[in-house]
Design an enzyme around this catalytic site. Structure first.
Site, PDB file in Angstrom:
ATOM      1  N   ASN A   1      -7.550 -28.144  38.686  1.00 59.00           N
ATOM      2  CA  ASN A   1      -7.424 -29.486  38.131  1.00 59.00           C
ATOM      3  C   ASN A   1      -8.345 -30.371  38.967  1.00 59.00           C
ATOM      4  O   ASN A   1      -8.349 -30.282  40.199  1.00 59.00           O
ATOM      5  CB  ASN A   1      -5.983 -29.984  38.222  1.00 59.00           C
ATOM      6  CG  ASN A   1      -5.051 -29.198  37.305  1.00 59.00           C
ATOM      7  OD1 ASN A   1      -5.482 -28.679  36.285  1.00 59.00           O
ATOM      8  ND2 ASN A   1      -3.788 -29.092  37.675  1.00 59.00           N
TER       9      ASN A   1
ATOM     10  N   ASP B   1       4.012 -21.730  43.921  1.00 52.41           N
ATOM     11  CA  ASP B   1       4.135 -23.140  43.537  1.00 52.41           C
ATOM     12  C   ASP B   1       5.614 -23.522  43.496  1.00 52.41           C
ATOM     13  O   ASP B   1       6.444 -22.790  42.952  1.00 52.41           O
ATOM     14  CB  ASP B   1       3.479 -23.386  42.176  1.00 52.41           C
ATOM     15  CG  ASP B   1       3.235 -24.858  41.930  1.00 52.41           C
ATOM     16  OD1 ASP B   1       2.054 -25.275  41.912  1.00 52.41           O
ATOM     17  OD2 ASP B   1       4.225 -25.612  41.769  1.00 52.41           O
ATOM     18  N   ILE B   2       5.910 -24.686  44.048  1.00 51.46           N
ATOM     19  CA  ILE B   2       7.307 -25.127  44.159  1.00 51.46           C
ATOM     20  C   ILE B   2       7.899 -25.545  42.798  1.00 51.46           C
ATOM     21  O   ILE B   2       9.109 -25.458  42.594  1.00 51.46           O
ATOM     22  CB  ILE B   2       7.409 -26.260  45.209  1.00 51.46           C
ATOM     23  CG1 ILE B   2       8.790 -26.300  45.837  1.00 51.46           C
ATOM     24  CG2 ILE B   2       7.008 -27.596  44.667  1.00 51.46           C
ATOM     25  CD1 ILE B   2       8.869 -27.159  47.101  1.00 51.46           C
TER      26      ILE B   2
ATOM     27  N   GLY C   1      -5.609 -33.997  35.860  1.00 51.00           N
ATOM     28  CA  GLY C   1      -4.270 -33.518  36.202  1.00 51.00           C
ATOM     29  C   GLY C   1      -4.075 -33.191  37.674  1.00 51.00           C
ATOM     30  O   GLY C   1      -3.034 -32.669  38.070  1.00 51.00           O
ATOM     31  N   GLN C   2      -5.079 -33.522  38.512  1.00 52.69           N
ATOM     32  CA  GLN C   2      -4.931 -33.215  39.941  1.00 52.69           C
ATOM     33  C   GLN C   2      -4.049 -34.258  40.610  1.00 52.69           C
ATOM     34  O   GLN C   2      -4.273 -35.463  40.483  1.00 52.69           O
ATOM     35  CB  GLN C   2      -6.313 -33.197  40.621  1.00 52.69           C
ATOM     36  CG  GLN C   2      -6.230 -32.761  42.081  1.00 52.69           C
ATOM     37  CD  GLN C   2      -7.596 -32.658  42.753  1.00 52.69           C
ATOM     38  OE1 GLN C   2      -8.630 -32.985  42.141  1.00 52.69           O
ATOM     39  NE2 GLN C   2      -7.600 -32.225  43.985  1.00 52.69           N
TER      40      GLN C   2
ATOM     41  N   HIS D   1      -7.314 -26.638  45.517  1.00 50.26           N
ATOM     42  CA  HIS D   1      -6.434 -25.480  45.283  1.00 50.26           C
ATOM     43  C   HIS D   1      -6.708 -24.923  43.902  1.00 50.26           C
ATOM     44  O   HIS D   1      -7.048 -25.655  42.977  1.00 50.26           O
ATOM     45  CB  HIS D   1      -4.961 -25.877  45.432  1.00 50.26           C
ATOM     46  CG  HIS D   1      -4.559 -27.060  44.611  1.00 50.26           C
ATOM     47  ND1 HIS D   1      -4.852 -28.358  44.984  1.00 50.26           N
ATOM     48  CD2 HIS D   1      -3.907 -27.141  43.428  1.00 50.26           C
ATOM     49  CE1 HIS D   1      -4.388 -29.190  44.067  1.00 50.26           C
ATOM     50  NE2 HIS D   1      -3.820 -28.480  43.103  1.00 50.26           N
ATOM     51  N   LEU D   2      -6.547 -23.611  43.817  1.00 47.33           N
ATOM     52  CA  LEU D   2      -6.789 -22.893  42.563  1.00 47.33           C
ATOM     53  C   LEU D   2      -5.448 -22.372  42.070  1.00 47.33           C
ATOM     54  O   LEU D   2      -4.762 -21.627  42.775  1.00 47.33           O
ATOM     55  CB  LEU D   2      -7.749 -21.739  42.852  1.00 47.33           C
ATOM     56  CG  LEU D   2      -8.211 -20.862  41.699  1.00 47.33           C
ATOM     57  CD1 LEU D   2      -8.836 -21.679  40.584  1.00 47.33           C
ATOM     58  CD2 LEU D   2      -9.235 -19.840  42.219  1.00 47.33           C
ATOM     59  N   HIS D   3      -5.055 -22.824  40.866  1.00 48.95           N
ATOM     60  CA  HIS D   3      -3.791 -22.361  40.285  1.00 48.95           C
ATOM     61  C   HIS D   3      -3.969 -20.937  39.758  1.00 48.95           C
ATOM     62  O   HIS D   3      -4.946 -20.642  39.059  1.00 48.95           O
ATOM     63  CB  HIS D   3      -3.375 -23.255  39.118  1.00 48.95           C
ATOM     64  CG  HIS D   3      -3.006 -24.652  39.506  1.00 48.95           C
ATOM     65  ND1 HIS D   3      -1.702 -25.083  39.664  1.00 48.95           N
ATOM     66  CD2 HIS D   3      -3.781 -25.730  39.782  1.00 48.95           C
ATOM     67  CE1 HIS D   3      -1.694 -26.361  40.007  1.00 48.95           C
ATOM     68  NE2 HIS D   3      -2.937 -26.782  40.077  1.00 48.95           N
TER      69      HIS D   3
HETATM   70  P1  5GP Z   1      -2.329 -30.308  41.051  1.00 50.91           P
HETATM   71  O1  5GP Z   1      -1.624 -31.066  39.967  1.00 50.91           O
HETATM   72  O2  5GP Z   1      -2.705 -31.215  42.207  1.00 50.91           O
HETATM   73  O3  5GP Z   1      -3.470 -29.479  40.543  1.00 50.91           O
HETATM   74  O4  5GP Z   1      -1.286 -29.245  41.576  1.00 50.91           O
HETATM   75  C1  5GP Z   1      -0.443 -29.442  42.654  1.00 50.91           C
HETATM   76  C2  5GP Z   1       0.588 -28.334  42.609  1.00 50.91           C
HETATM   77  O5  5GP Z   1       1.214 -28.274  43.868  1.00 50.91           O
HETATM   78  C3  5GP Z   1       1.691 -28.556  41.571  1.00 50.91           C
HETATM   79  O6  5GP Z   1       1.739 -27.422  40.694  1.00 50.91           O
HETATM   80  C4  5GP Z   1       2.953 -28.691  42.397  1.00 50.91           C
HETATM   81  O7  5GP Z   1       4.077 -28.092  41.786  1.00 50.91           O
HETATM   82  C5  5GP Z   1       2.576 -28.010  43.698  1.00 50.91           C
HETATM   83  N1  5GP Z   1       3.250 -28.529  44.878  1.00 50.91           N
HETATM   84  C6  5GP Z   1       3.391 -29.842  45.215  1.00 50.91           C
HETATM   85  N2  5GP Z   1       4.023 -29.965  46.394  1.00 50.91           N
HETATM   86  C7  5GP Z   1       4.278 -28.707  46.826  1.00 50.91           C
HETATM   87  C8  5GP Z   1       4.916 -28.185  47.995  1.00 50.91           C
HETATM   88  O8  5GP Z   1       5.372 -28.897  48.892  1.00 50.91           O
HETATM   89  N3  5GP Z   1       5.016 -26.828  48.096  1.00 50.91           N
HETATM   90  C9  5GP Z   1       4.501 -25.996  47.136  1.00 50.91           C
HETATM   91  N4  5GP Z   1       4.661 -24.676  47.333  1.00 50.91           N
HETATM   92  N5  5GP Z   1       3.904 -26.449  46.014  1.00 50.91           N
HETATM   93  C10 5GP Z   1       3.783 -27.784  45.864  1.00 50.91           C
END
Ligand code: 5GP
Ligand code: ZN
Length: 106
Positions: A85, A30-31, A91-92, A98-100
């Site tokens: 999420n 995650d970035i 929180g999505q 995607h699975l954290h």
């Molecule tokens: P969500 O909030 O949709 O469940 O999670 C999205 C996740 O994707 C966040 O934790 C965010 O930091 C990560 N993310 C967003 N853009 C990028 C990207 O360009 N590269 C990577 N590696 N992670 C990303």
């Protein structure tokens, strides 16, 4: 999906730190980590969220969880959280399943 950032990552049009890859899924770092260790297990198929999953996707979701477990093992995590999420109120932010994988707390 053309404007989907995770579709672009899956197609390697946008760089990401890749932990592992199968024909159905990837795991990337995650970035903006929200845990000491934070990776994302991403299905290659564009399904916007858990709300959009159908019976035909059950095997794919099982695969995603299996890959997340393998990824956690590779990362040396003995305990961790796996989190979906779902929807904005959940929180999505990115509408591609995607699975954290969260861990690394002592
Ligand atoms: P969500 O909030 O949709 O469940 O999670 C999205 C996740 O994707 C966040 O934790 C965010 O930091 C990560 N993310 C967003 N853009 C990028 C990207 O360009 N590269 C990577 N590696 N992670 C990303
Ligand atoms: Zn997508």
């Amino acid at each position: 999906m053309e404007d989907c950032i995770f579709c672009k990552i899956v197609k390697k049009e946008i760089p990401a730190e890749m932990l592992q890859e199968t024909p159905e899924a990837v795991i990337i770092k995650d970035i903006h980590p929200s845990a000491p260790v934070h990776y994302l297990a991403i299905l290659k198929k564009h399904i916007p969220s858990i709300k959009d999953v159908g019976h035909k996707d059950e095997a794919l979701l099982g695969h995603l969880i299996h890959e997340a477990k393998e990824g956690a093992k590779r990362l040396g995590l003995s305990g961790y959280k796996l989190v979906f999420n779902v929807g904005r109120e959940g929180g999505q932010v990115i509408d591609h399943i995607h699975l954290h994988i969260l861990g690394g707390w002592k």
